[in-house]
Design an enzyme around this catalytic site. Structure first.
Site, mmCIF file in Angstrom:
data_model
loop_
_atom_site.group_PDB
_atom_site.id
_atom_site.type_symbol
_atom_site.label_atom_id
_atom_site.label_comp_id
_atom_site.label_asym_id
_atom_site.label_seq_id
_atom_site.Cartn_x
_atom_site.Cartn_y
_atom_site.Cartn_z
ATOM 1 N N ASP A 194 13.798 -2.418 -4.989
ATOM 2 C CA ASP A 194 14.060 -3.476 -4.008
ATOM 3 C C ASP A 194 14.805 -4.597 -4.731
ATOM 4 O O ASP A 194 14.278 -5.699 -4.924
ATOM 5 C CB ASP A 194 12.742 -3.972 -3.410
ATOM 6 C CG ASP A 194 12.068 -2.881 -2.606
ATOM 7 O OD1 ASP A 194 12.656 -2.437 -1.611
ATOM 8 O OD2 ASP A 194 10.974 -2.438 -2.995
ATOM 9 N N GLY A 199 0.802 -1.220 0.000
ATOM 10 C CA GLY A 199 0.000 0.000 0.000
ATOM 11 C C GLY A 199 0.831 1.264 0.000
ATOM 12 O O GLY A 199 2.025 1.224 -0.293
ATOM 13 N N GLN A 216 15.396 -7.978 -3.006
ATOM 14 C CA GLN A 216 14.117 -8.681 -2.887
ATOM 15 C C GLN A 216 13.793 -9.428 -4.183
ATOM 16 O O GLN A 216 13.322 -10.566 -4.171
ATOM 17 C CB GLN A 216 13.014 -7.671 -2.563
ATOM 18 C CG GLN A 216 11.605 -8.208 -2.717
ATOM 19 C CD GLN A 216 10.563 -7.260 -2.186
ATOM 20 O OE1 GLN A 216 10.365 -7.146 -0.987
ATOM 21 N NE2 GLN A 216 9.856 -6.567 -3.067
ATOM 22 N N SER A 221 7.187 4.217 -0.535
ATOM 23 C CA SER A 221 6.105 4.567 0.394
ATOM 24 C C SER A 221 6.676 5.282 1.612
ATOM 25 O O SER A 221 6.036 6.153 2.186
ATOM 26 C CB SER A 221 5.373 3.303 0.833
ATOM 27 O OG SER A 221 4.963 2.583 -0.303
ATOM 28 N N ARG A 222 7.902 4.916 1.995
ATOM 29 C CA ARG A 222 8.509 5.526 3.191
ATOM 30 C C ARG A 222 8.835 7.011 2.997
ATOM 31 O O ARG A 222 9.032 7.720 3.973
ATOM 32 C CB ARG A 222 9.773 4.762 3.608
ATOM 33 C CG ARG A 222 9.476 3.417 4.236
ATOM 34 C CD ARG A 222 10.725 2.768 4.793
ATOM 35 N NE ARG A 222 10.413 1.511 5.455
ATOM 36 C CZ ARG A 222 10.294 0.338 4.846
ATOM 37 N NH1 ARG A 222 10.457 0.272 3.534
ATOM 38 N NH2 ARG A 222 10.007 -0.759 5.520
ATOM 39 N N GLY A 237 5.408 4.424 -9.071
ATOM 40 C CA GLY A 237 6.163 3.196 -9.334
ATOM 41 C C GLY A 237 5.232 1.977 -9.301
ATOM 42 O O GLY A 237 5.265 1.126 -10.188
ATOM 43 N N HIS A 238 4.383 1.910 -8.251
ATOM 44 C CA HIS A 238 3.432 0.796 -8.167
ATOM 45 C C HIS A 238 2.493 0.823 -9.378
ATOM 46 O O HIS A 238 2.186 -0.219 -9.967
ATOM 47 C CB HIS A 238 2.563 0.932 -6.907
ATOM 48 C CG HIS A 238 3.291 0.781 -5.616
ATOM 49 N ND1 HIS A 238 3.430 1.807 -4.713
ATOM 50 C CD2 HIS A 238 3.915 -0.296 -5.070
ATOM 51 C CE1 HIS A 238 4.093 1.378 -3.654
ATOM 52 N NE2 HIS A 238 4.413 0.117 -3.844
HETATM 53 O O1 PAF Z 1 7.949 -4.817 -1.944
HETATM 54 C C1 PAF Z 1 6.995 -4.862 -1.150
HETATM 55 O O2 PAF Z 1 6.154 -3.951 -1.059
HETATM 56 C C2 PAF Z 1 6.855 -6.064 -0.220
HETATM 57 O O3 PAF Z 1 8.084 -6.510 0.225
HETATM 58 C C3 PAF Z 1 6.041 -7.224 -0.859
HETATM 59 C C4 PAF Z 1 6.724 -7.811 -2.067
HETATM 60 C C5 PAF Z 1 4.657 -6.723 -1.221
HETATM 61 C C6 PAF Z 1 5.879 -8.358 0.181
HETATM 62 O O4 PAF Z 1 5.232 -7.921 1.322
#
Ligand code: PAF
Length: 282
Positions: free
Chosen positions: A151, A31, A154, A187-188, A36-37
């Site tokens: 990320d 959220g 990730q 988001s931060r 970007g999202h």
């Molecule tokens: O990148 C993110 O926002 C989170 O790490 C994800 C991939 C939604 C997992 O909670």
């Protein structure tokens, strides 16, 4: 756009979409959505009949309780943005729906991938990410899933997860979106004060300078130069700044493998932790 909170309802809807022959693209998020999202949603919509977004602030990937408490939450605004972006389903479960029996286990070895950089400073973080992403993939069974390159580590962890478990989903990465001054969208960023926000582009500016200097200074010297540059502003505190191989994240000792060189950093600006990265020879 359908908003779903229950796992059973989501699984059923996705089964029906698959039965109807619709490919499913998935954008997992926590959220507080930004451009970007929305670019991930757009990318999914271009190649899938159905786009699903999840909004779930995953408690088990936060190693810092304060960070979890302060993580921005804007569900109403997020739903408006996703609806306008043409998202078909939003999955917004409660924590108890996802983790009814407490902390689940995941027995996957990530080698050094989850131990260096973010993994070193946020113990357990990537395990938490891997658990939730695997769970969301099971619920949504997407054909394609979309993640941002900001990320970066990730993304490598998720590719590893998918490859080890042979999950039937294709992972796509999308470029980091930046504010006009270069700050990576996150988001931060919403937690920065006005003054901090004005200074925050120092991270991107330093990465750009490192890219220019790469190959001209020894790796070790360049890394130290970057740390000094950012820390020279007392509002900043560098947690790490490393120059690594972009495939396995091992630290580079020289420019011999320069075509794979990636600069990665985590920096506190006040009490907000920001991360960013940049390929140095692309
Ligand atoms: O990148 C993110 O926002 C989170 O790490 C994800 C991939 C939604 C997992 O909670």
């Amino acid at each position: 756009m359908k908003v779903v909170t229950k796992i059973s309802e989501m699984t059923k809807a996705m089964l029906e979409e698959h039965r109807a022959g619709n490919s499913i693209g998935f954008v997992p998020t926590m959220g507080a959505l930004h451009a970007g999202h929305l670019s991930l949603v757009e990318k999914s919509r271009k190649s899938n009949r159905i786009t699903v977004c999840s909004i779930f602030v995953n408690p088990i990937q936060f190693n810092n309780k304060k960070d979890l408490e302060k993580y921005p939450r804007n569900l109403k605004e997020d739903l408006g943005l996703l609806d306008a972006a043409g998202c078909d389903y939003v999955f917004t479960p409660e924590t108890g729906e996802i983790y009814p029996a407490g902390m689940p286990v995941l027995d996957i070895k990530f080698g050094t991938l989850d131990k260096v950089l973010e993994g070193k400073f946020r113990p357990g973080h990537f395990k938490g990410v891997a658990i939730i992403v695997k769970k969301l993939f099971e619920i949504i069974s997407p054909d394609h899933a979309y993640f941002g390159l900001k990320d970066y580590q990730q993304l490598l962890v998720i590719r590893h997860l998918v490859s080890v478990l042979k999950l039937p989903v294709q992972i796509h990465s999308c470029p980091t979106f930046r504010e006009p001054d270069g700050l990576a969208m996150s988001s931060r960023n919403l937690r920065l004060t006005i003054g901090e926000r004005e200074m925050a582009s120092l991270i991107y500016e330093t990465l750009c300078k490192v890219k220019k200097k790469a190959g001209h200074l020894p790796v070790k010297e360049l890394r130290q130069w970057a740390i000094k540059k950012i820390n020279s502003n007392p509002a900043f505190s560098v947690e790490y700044f490393e120059i690594v191989n972009k495939y396995d994240l091992h630290s580079l000792q020289s420019w011999r493998e320069k075509e794979n060189a990636l600069a990665v950093t985590a920096v506190f600006l006040g009490d907000v932790r920001l991360i960013d990265n940049m390929e140095l020879f692309s």
